[in-house]
Design a protein around this motif. Structure first.
Motif, PDB file in Angstrom:
ATOM      1  N   ILE A 225       0.070  58.414  -4.564  1.00 54.49           N
ATOM      2  CA  ILE A 225       1.480  58.790  -4.768  1.00 54.49           C
ATOM      3  C   ILE A 225       2.358  57.552  -4.682  1.00 54.49           C
ATOM      4  CG2 ILE A 225       3.412  60.117  -3.819  1.00 54.49           C
ATOM      5  CD1 ILE A 225       1.358  62.177  -2.863  1.00 54.49           C
ATOM      6  N   TYR A 226       2.070  56.705  -3.702  1.00 58.42           N
ATOM      7  CA  TYR A 226       2.828  55.453  -3.540  1.00 58.42           C
ATOM      8  C   TYR A 226       2.659  54.550  -4.762  1.00 58.42           C
ATOM      9  CZ  TYR A 226       3.934  50.717  -1.986  1.00 58.42           C
ATOM     10  OH  TYR A 226       4.449  49.445  -1.892  1.00 58.42           O
ATOM     11  N   MET A 227       1.428  54.507  -5.310  1.00 55.33           N
ATOM     12  CA  MET A 227       1.186  53.670  -6.481  1.00 55.33           C
ATOM     13  C   MET A 227       2.031  54.109  -7.666  1.00 55.33           C
ATOM     14  SD  MET A 227      -1.891  53.169  -9.105  1.00 55.33           S
ATOM     15  CE  MET A 227      -0.826  54.080 -10.196  1.00 55.33           C
ATOM     16  N   PHE A 228       2.086  55.422  -7.911  1.00 49.85           N
ATOM     17  CA  PHE A 228       2.889  55.926  -9.023  1.00 49.85           C
ATOM     18  C   PHE A 228       4.384  55.707  -8.766  1.00 49.85           C
ATOM     19  CE2 PHE A 228      -0.918  58.537 -10.120  1.00 49.85           C
ATOM     20  CZ  PHE A 228      -1.049  58.102 -11.437  1.00 49.85           C
ATOM     21  N   TYR A 229       4.781  55.751  -7.507  1.00 51.47           N
ATOM     22  CA  TYR A 229       6.178  55.456  -7.180  1.00 51.47           C
ATOM     23  C   TYR A 229       6.492  53.986  -7.472  1.00 51.47           C
ATOM     24  CZ  TYR A 229      10.433  54.789  -4.425  1.00 51.47           C
ATOM     25  OH  TYR A 229      11.714  54.464  -4.020  1.00 51.47           O
ATOM     26  N   HIS A 230       5.546  53.107  -7.164  1.00 51.90           N
ATOM     27  CA  HIS A 230       5.721  51.676  -7.452  1.00 51.90           C
ATOM     28  C   HIS A 230       5.792  51.447  -8.962  1.00 51.90           C
ATOM     29  CE1 HIS A 230       4.924  47.340  -7.644  1.00 51.90           C
ATOM     30  NE2 HIS A 230       5.229  47.284  -6.357  1.00 51.90           N
ATOM     31  N   VAL A 231       4.953  52.155  -9.722  1.00 47.51           N
ATOM     32  CA  VAL A 231       4.991  52.058 -11.184  1.00 47.51           C
ATOM     33  C   VAL A 231       6.354  52.517 -11.702  1.00 47.51           C
ATOM     34  CG1 VAL A 231       4.047  53.001 -13.328  1.00 47.51           C
ATOM     35  CG2 VAL A 231       2.507  52.301 -11.489  1.00 47.51           C
ATOM     36  N   TYR A 232       6.874  53.588 -11.118  1.00 49.46           N
ATOM     37  CA  TYR A 232       8.186  54.109 -11.515  1.00 49.46           C
ATOM     38  C   TYR A 232       9.275  53.063 -11.281  1.00 49.46           C
ATOM     39  CZ  TYR A 232      12.586  56.677 -10.979  1.00 49.46           C
ATOM     40  OH  TYR A 232      13.908  57.080 -11.068  1.00 49.46           O
ATOM     41  N   LEU A 233       9.230  52.389 -10.127  1.00 48.16           N
ATOM     42  CA  LEU A 233      10.236  51.367  -9.809  1.00 48.16           C
ATOM     43  C   LEU A 233      10.129  50.146 -10.720  1.00 48.16           C
ATOM     44  CD1 LEU A 233      10.199  51.377  -5.885  1.00 48.16           C
ATOM     45  CD2 LEU A 233      11.874  52.463  -7.408  1.00 48.16           C
ATOM     46  N   HIS A 234       8.918  49.865 -11.214  1.00 49.68           N
ATOM     47  CA  HIS A 234       8.690  48.685 -12.060  1.00 49.68           C
ATOM     48  C   HIS A 234       8.318  49.087 -13.489  1.00 49.68           C
ATOM     49  CE1 HIS A 234       8.174  47.256  -7.918  1.00 49.68           C
ATOM     50  NE2 HIS A 234       8.502  46.055  -8.362  1.00 49.68           N
ATOM     51  N   TYR A 235       8.812  50.229 -13.923  1.00 47.71           N
ATOM     52  CA  TYR A 235       8.423  50.751 -15.231  1.00 47.71           C
ATOM     53  C   TYR A 235       8.838  49.821 -16.365  1.00 47.71           C
ATOM     54  CZ  TYR A 235       7.743  53.912 -19.143  1.00 47.71           C
ATOM     55  OH  TYR A 235       7.325  54.467 -20.327  1.00 47.71           O
ATOM     56  N   ASN A 236       9.957  49.130 -16.197  1.00 50.62           N
ATOM     57  CA  ASN A 236      10.404  48.194 -17.240  1.00 50.62           C
ATOM     58  C   ASN A 236       9.416  47.053 -17.429  1.00 50.62           C
ATOM     59  OD1 ASN A 236      11.132  47.267 -14.628  1.00 50.62           O
ATOM     60  ND2 ASN A 236      12.561  45.787 -15.526  1.00 50.62           N
ATOM     61  N   GLN A 237       8.681  46.723 -16.369  1.00 52.25           N
ATOM     62  CA  GLN A 237       7.647  45.694 -16.483  1.00 52.25           C
ATOM     63  C   GLN A 237       6.346  46.281 -17.045  1.00 52.25           C
ATOM     64  OE1 GLN A 237       7.047  43.146 -13.062  1.00 52.25           O
ATOM     65  NE2 GLN A 237       9.139  43.472 -12.312  1.00 52.25           N
ATOM     66  N   VAL A 238       5.998  47.469 -16.598  1.00 50.99           N
ATOM     67  CA  VAL A 238       4.775  48.119 -17.077  1.00 50.99           C
ATOM     68  C   VAL A 238       4.823  48.321 -18.585  1.00 50.99           C
ATOM     69  CG1 VAL A 238       3.359  50.210 -16.925  1.00 50.99           C
ATOM     70  CG2 VAL A 238       4.399  49.264 -14.859  1.00 50.99           C
ATOM     71  N   MET A 239       6.025  48.597 -19.117  1.00 56.01           N
ATOM     72  CA  MET A 239       6.193  48.806 -20.559  1.00 56.01           C
ATOM     73  C   MET A 239       5.846  47.561 -21.368  1.00 56.01           C
ATOM     74  SD  MET A 239       9.686  51.047 -20.917  1.00 56.01           S
ATOM     75  CE  MET A 239       9.606  50.892 -22.704  1.00 56.01           C
ATOM     76  N   ARG A 240       5.881  46.396 -20.745  1.00 56.46           N
ATOM     77  CA  ARG A 240       5.612  45.142 -21.459  1.00 56.46           C
ATOM     78  C   ARG A 240       4.123  44.804 -21.488  1.00 56.46           C
ATOM     79  NH1 ARG A 240      10.229  40.860 -19.700  1.00 56.46           N
ATOM     80  NH2 ARG A 240       9.160  39.716 -21.371  1.00 56.46           N
ATOM     81  N   MET A 241       3.306  45.623 -20.829  1.00 52.56           N
ATOM     82  CA  MET A 241       1.862  45.417 -20.881  1.00 52.56           C
ATOM     83  C   MET A 241       1.323  45.825 -22.247  1.00 52.56           C
ATOM     84  SD  MET A 241       0.791  46.925 -17.110  1.00 52.56           S
ATOM     85  CE  MET A 241      -0.961  46.706 -17.412  1.00 52.56           C
ATOM     86  N   HIS A 242       0.124  45.358 -22.568  1.00 51.51           N
ATOM     87  CA  HIS A 242      -0.555  45.799 -23.778  1.00 51.51           C
ATOM     88  C   HIS A 242      -0.742  47.308 -23.707  1.00 51.51           C
ATOM     89  CE1 HIS A 242      -3.897  46.442 -26.619  1.00 51.51           C
ATOM     90  NE2 HIS A 242      -3.493  45.319 -27.211  1.00 51.51           N
ATOM     91  N   ILE A 243      -0.742  47.982 -24.843  1.00 55.41           N
ATOM     92  CA  ILE A 243      -0.808  49.436 -24.892  1.00 55.41           C
ATOM     93  C   ILE A 243      -2.048  49.967 -24.159  1.00 55.41           C
ATOM     94  CG2 ILE A 243      -1.958  49.364 -27.138  1.00 55.41           C
ATOM     95  CD1 ILE A 243       0.421  52.121 -25.768  1.00 55.41           C
ATOM     96  N   PHE A 244      -3.174  49.244 -24.261  1.00 60.12           N
ATOM     97  CA  PHE A 244      -4.390  49.683 -23.572  1.00 60.12           C
ATOM     98  C   PHE A 244      -4.215  49.602 -22.059  1.00 60.12           C
ATOM     99  CE2 PHE A 244      -8.859  49.043 -22.109  1.00 60.12           C
ATOM    100  CZ  PHE A 244      -9.361  50.264 -22.536  1.00 60.12           C
TER     101      PHE A 244
END
Length: 281
Positions: A225-244
């Motif tokens: 749950i904490y991991m997904f919360y961290h992804v939510y907070l840094h979603y603008n960075q996650v979006m810049r990853m390769h699609i895979f």
């Protein structure tokens, strides 16, 4: 006397020469950035073999239970030794990177957290891949004695996610967050060892069950749950990853999370059953 002294000096010189050669090999090949992904995976596979043989040697010499086991039980005994050692290593390294290291800290870096990595973080992931490959090989070799389809799915998903993170350098923080869940493996293996040793009715077996429940709740439920919360907070960075990589960040933890919930339900039922039997006694 002088001849012995000369021989000693030659021996010392040879040892120093081998030492320097070994240092050169480690520095320029094993730990050189371009080679780390490959050498670390091979190292992981090699260490699995070493641990397997050590488990066999030590258990055969010091365990009364081991010598009366069947061949397949001995293989599983040694195989669980490998998974225990790997779990201790990777969960300790994961806790360090996620909670103590500055590598993935937002306070000390201005670059994107999803693209950060280091020699040590890559080395750890490579060794872990080596373990997953070796364990998958063991499972297929003795299928289904060492684990059913759920273990193959778990190891395959984990292996693909860790491999992508290693070779691309993306999302290593989230990979290590998920790998913290390996902290539950030693308790699971200890439960099997206690059962195999005929200690299912012992206090140690009950205490172990409670520890599994608590560790699983924290490391495989709350931490996800904490991991997904961290992804939510840094979603603008996650979006810049390769699609895979983007798909892996969401897909693998979600799939493993569902499996964790299913297994957690079984753990809860098992703990209730064990405690109920203790109360009856």
């Amino acid at each position: 006397m002088s001849a012995m002294s000369s021989t000693s000096l030659q021996t010392i010189g040879a040892i120093k020469s081998y030492h320097h050669q070994a240092q050169h090999l480690v520095k320029n090949y094993l730990l050189a950035d371009p080679f780390i992904p490959y050498t670390s995976v091979l190292t992981g596979i090699f260490l699995c073999k070493v641990v397997y043989d050590l488990c066999h040697f030590i258990s055969n010499s010091h365990s009364k239970t081991y010598i009366i086991l069947t061949k397949i039980q001995r293989i599983e005994w040694n195989n669980r030794g490998i998974s225990t050692v790997h779990a201790i290593f990777i969960s300790a390294l994961s806790l360090y990177f996620v909670f103590w290291s500055d590598l993935f800290s937002d306070r000390w870096h201005n670059d994107l957290v999803v693209f950060r990595s280091s020699r040590l973080s890559s080395l750890g992931l490579g060794i872990s891949i080596g373990y997953f490959l070796a364990d998958l090989g063991m499972i297929f070799w003795k299928y289904p004695s060492l684990g059913g389809i759920e273990y193959i799915v778990h190891h395959s998903l984990s292996g693909v996610a860790v491999a992508y993170s290693l070779f691309s350098g993306e999302g290593q923080l989230y990979t290590y967050m998920v790998l913290i869940s390996e902290i539950t493996t030693p308790e699971i293996n200890l439960r099997w060892y206690l059962d195999t040793a005929g200690m299912k009715k012992s206090l140690a077996y009950v205490v172990n069950g409670v520890f599994i429940f608590l560790a699983w709740l924290v490391a495989r439920i709350l931490l996800f749950i904490y991991m997904f919360y961290h992804v939510y907070l840094h979603y603008n960075q996650v979006m810049r990853m390769h699609i895979f990589g983007y798909v892996l960040v969401f897909g693998v933890p979600a799939a493993l999370g569902v499996m964790n919930l299913i297994w957690f339900g079984k753990i809860v039922r098992g703990v209730k059953k064990t405690l109920a039997k203790r109360c009856e006694c």
